[in-house]
Design a protein around this motif. Structure first.
Motif, PDB file in Angstrom:
ATOM      1  N   ASP A 341     -24.644   1.262   1.277  1.00  0.00           N
ATOM      2  CA  ASP A 341     -25.023   1.360   2.683  1.00  0.00           C
ATOM      3  C   ASP A 341     -25.414  -0.004   3.250  1.00  0.00           C
ATOM      4  N   GLN A 343     -26.577  -2.601   1.898  1.00  0.00           N
ATOM      5  CA  GLN A 343     -27.695  -3.283   1.256  1.00  0.00           C
ATOM      6  C   GLN A 343     -27.267  -3.635  -0.171  1.00  0.00           C
ATOM      7  N   TYR A 360     -28.101   7.499  -5.904  1.00  0.00           N
ATOM      8  CA  TYR A 360     -29.081   7.038  -4.925  1.00  0.00           C
ATOM      9  C   TYR A 360     -29.699   8.213  -4.169  1.00  0.00           C
ATOM     10  N   LYS A 362     -33.281   9.195  -1.433  1.00  0.00           N
ATOM     11  CA  LYS A 362     -33.935   8.660  -0.245  1.00  0.00           C
ATOM     12  C   LYS A 362     -34.805   7.460  -0.596  1.00  0.00           C
ATOM     13  N   ASN A 363     -35.312   7.413  -1.836  1.00  0.00           N
ATOM     14  CA  ASN A 363     -36.288   6.389  -2.196  1.00  0.00           C
ATOM     15  C   ASN A 363     -35.822   5.406  -3.256  1.00  0.00           C
ATOM     16  N   ARG A 379     -35.085   1.740  -2.787  1.00  0.00           N
ATOM     17  CA  ARG A 379     -34.026   1.657  -1.783  1.00  0.00           C
ATOM     18  C   ARG A 379     -34.472   0.837  -0.579  1.00  0.00           C
ATOM     19  N   LEU A 380     -33.548   0.031  -0.070  1.00  0.00           N
ATOM     20  CA  LEU A 380     -33.816  -0.834   1.076  1.00  0.00           C
ATOM     21  C   LEU A 380     -33.401  -0.154   2.375  1.00  0.00           C
ATOM     22  N   TYR A 381     -34.179  -0.383   3.431  1.00  0.00           N
ATOM     23  CA  TYR A 381     -33.852   0.099   4.764  1.00  0.00           C
ATOM     24  C   TYR A 381     -34.069  -1.031   5.760  1.00  0.00           C
ATOM     25  N   GLY A 382     -33.535  -0.875   6.961  1.00  0.00           N
ATOM     26  CA  GLY A 382     -33.709  -1.900   7.996  1.00  0.00           C
ATOM     27  C   GLY A 382     -32.418  -2.639   8.259  1.00  0.00           C
ATOM     28  N   ARG A 384     -29.103  -4.845   8.014  1.00  0.00           N
ATOM     29  CA  ARG A 384     -28.058  -4.892   6.991  1.00  0.00           C
ATOM     30  C   ARG A 384     -28.102  -6.211   6.220  1.00  0.00           C
TER      31      ARG A 384
END
Length: 483
Positions: A341, A343, A360, A362-363, A379-382, A384
């Motif tokens: 996604d 990342q 993978y 959610k966390n 897991r990374l969010y924010g 790209r």
């Protein structure tokens, strides 16, 4: 019930054998047999009235008194034992026969044994425990009728779907509205279902939906979706999908789908819902009412039978609920990272260019190679393009790092021009670890082989004028536009 006494009384009153047979609902042969026995063993009328059925039978048919009486099975014991997993009527009959032989008394045959038990169940208005045992099986499916969910702004509606689960022993049901029929909603509905029941059955029987069962051929083991199998393993239940085009295999949930459609969907048809939470709150209220409705042909309700006879047979829930996980394959890049996604997550450098399986949630991100887990990340969010890099994954004497370093990339860029040097320096400054920039810098500098060093320098200068931190993609697009 023996009918020798009323037959004799009607014969004494002068009724014909045909009339007696019709009136007492017995065969004419039975009436004839009693009449013949009465003529051979004279019974005075005053004696007949004072004798009970057993005495009359032994007087008319003395030879039957010499035949040993068959042992009556212990029906309450049978009914209780059938609640246990693996116990069948055949097994209990075999144990009954062994007990009779040990005491020297004759047993009933198997077919008569089953008939007597069925009569006992009917007489006492009990549930037959032959097909379904408490806590043994759970059936799940989607309802065929969808519900509308409305948009507050436009007023338009979209379909949402009703997930239904049934315990076939007690017929206790669970229902939940889901936004889609996709894998994530399917799995999450199961997680909520187990929380609702407060336990797990030995067997889980779904329909042959692609979100759960990929293939279910007649003479082969079913092929199960990987995430669905993980869910079953987490809850220690066995997946046993219904046979294709065999609705009887999941008759309980099929019936519940129809009942819930009329009870829940029909009752909510005139209400407008704008979010799933509000809709599921209303569904739960109607579901509780449905489960508490008394049975028509026996005592209790779905809820009461579940609490009194089935809840204690469920396996306990695991300590933590299952977390929905997806799987995909990825190839480890030269910079020893994989992308999920948009990342990037590091993998031990030994696996560069190898295909790995990525699980993978959610966390978390977990990476597997040939079934063995080789690393994991939060897991990374924010934005790209972020990197999660473990220092231990970096090679010590890898060819890429022995040949290349920041100094060498910058020296190469100096040979092209000042603007190119600034772009390369900016790329290195944007990464926490130097090695993360190698791939991007190498790709950018190699553009000179295709477009020439002069055009690359010009593109870098143009990019610096318009973009604060230009990257390889920006430079490539400028070069392509100038062709």
């Amino acid at each position: 019930m023996s009918k020798e006494k009323p037959i004799l009384q009607m014969l004494r009153d002068g009724y014909s054998q045909r009339h007696i047979a019709s009136f007492l609902h017995v065969s004419r042969n039975t009436v004839a047999r009693v009449a013949k026995a009465a003529s051979e063993h004279q019974l005075p009328n005053d004696v007949l009235e004072s004798m009970d059925e057993v005495e009359i039978r032994h007087t008319l048919f003395p030879e039957e008194a010499l035949i040993p009486t068959l042992v009556t099975p212990d029906f309450p014991y049978i009914h209780k034992e059938l609640l246990k997993n693996g116990v069948t009527l055949k097994l209990l009959w075999q144990e009954y026969v062994d007990t009779c032989r040990n005491t020297g008394k004759p047993p009933y045959g198997y077919s008569q044994y089953c008939k007597l038990y069925q009569d006992y169940v009917t007489q006492h208005k009990l549930t037959m425990h032959i097909q379904h045992k408490p806590g043994d099986k759970l059936m799940v499916d989607w309802a065929g009728t969808a519900l509308p969910l409305y948009d507050k702004t436009t007023g338009n509606s979209r379909k949402v779907y009703l997930f239904v689960a049934t315990l076939p022993f007690s017929m206790y049901c669970y229902a939940q509205a889901c936004g889609t029929m996709k894998e994530e909603d399917w799995i999450n509905a199961h997680i909520a279902m187990y929380e609702f029941f407060g336990g797990v059955t030995r067997i889980l029987t779904p329909d042959n939906l692609k979100v759960g069962i990929l293939s279910n051929r007649k003479y082969e083991d079913p092929v199960v979706n990987r995430s669905y199998q993980e869910l079953a393993d987490h809850y220690h239940t066995a997946l046993l999908p219904a046979r294709v085009l065999a609705p009887r295999d999941k008759a309980a949930v099929e019936g519940s789908v129809g009942n819930l459609t009329s009870h829940i969907i029909a009752r909510l048809r005139n209400r407008k819902f704008f979010d799933l939470h509000t809709m599921n709150t209303a569904i739960r209220k109607e579901l509780d009412r449905f489960n508490d409705t008394p049975f028509q042909k026996k005592d209790g309700s779905r809820h009461s039978v579940f609490l009194e006879e089935e809840a204690t047979f469920l396996q306990p829930l695991p300590k933590y609920p299952y977390e929905f996980a997806q799987w995909k394959s990825a190839t480890v890049q030269l910079n020893y990272h994989i992308a999920i996604d948009f990342q990037n997550y590091s993998v031990p450098y030994e696996y560069v260019r190898k295909k790995v399986d990525v699980r993978y949630t959610k966390n978390s991100i977990e990476v597997y190679y040939k079934g063995n887990r080789i690393c994991s990340h939060k897991r990374l969010y924010g934005r790209r393009g972020q990197y999660s890099t473990v220092v231990e994954h970096m090679p010590v004497n890898h060819q890429l790092y022995s040949e290349w370093d920041q100094k060498r990339f910058l020296k190469w860029a100096d040979g092209i021009g000042e603007a190119t040097h600034q772009v390369i320096q900016g790329i290195f400054d944007s990464y926490r670890i130097e090695e993360q920039a190698y791939k991007s810098c190498l790709s950018l500098l190699k553009l000179a082989d295709k477009y020439s060093t002069e055009r690359l320098e010009h593109a870098c200068r143009a990019a610096l004028e318009r973009i604060p931190s230009p990257r390889y993609k920006n430079i490539r697009l400028i070069l392509e536009s100038l062709q």
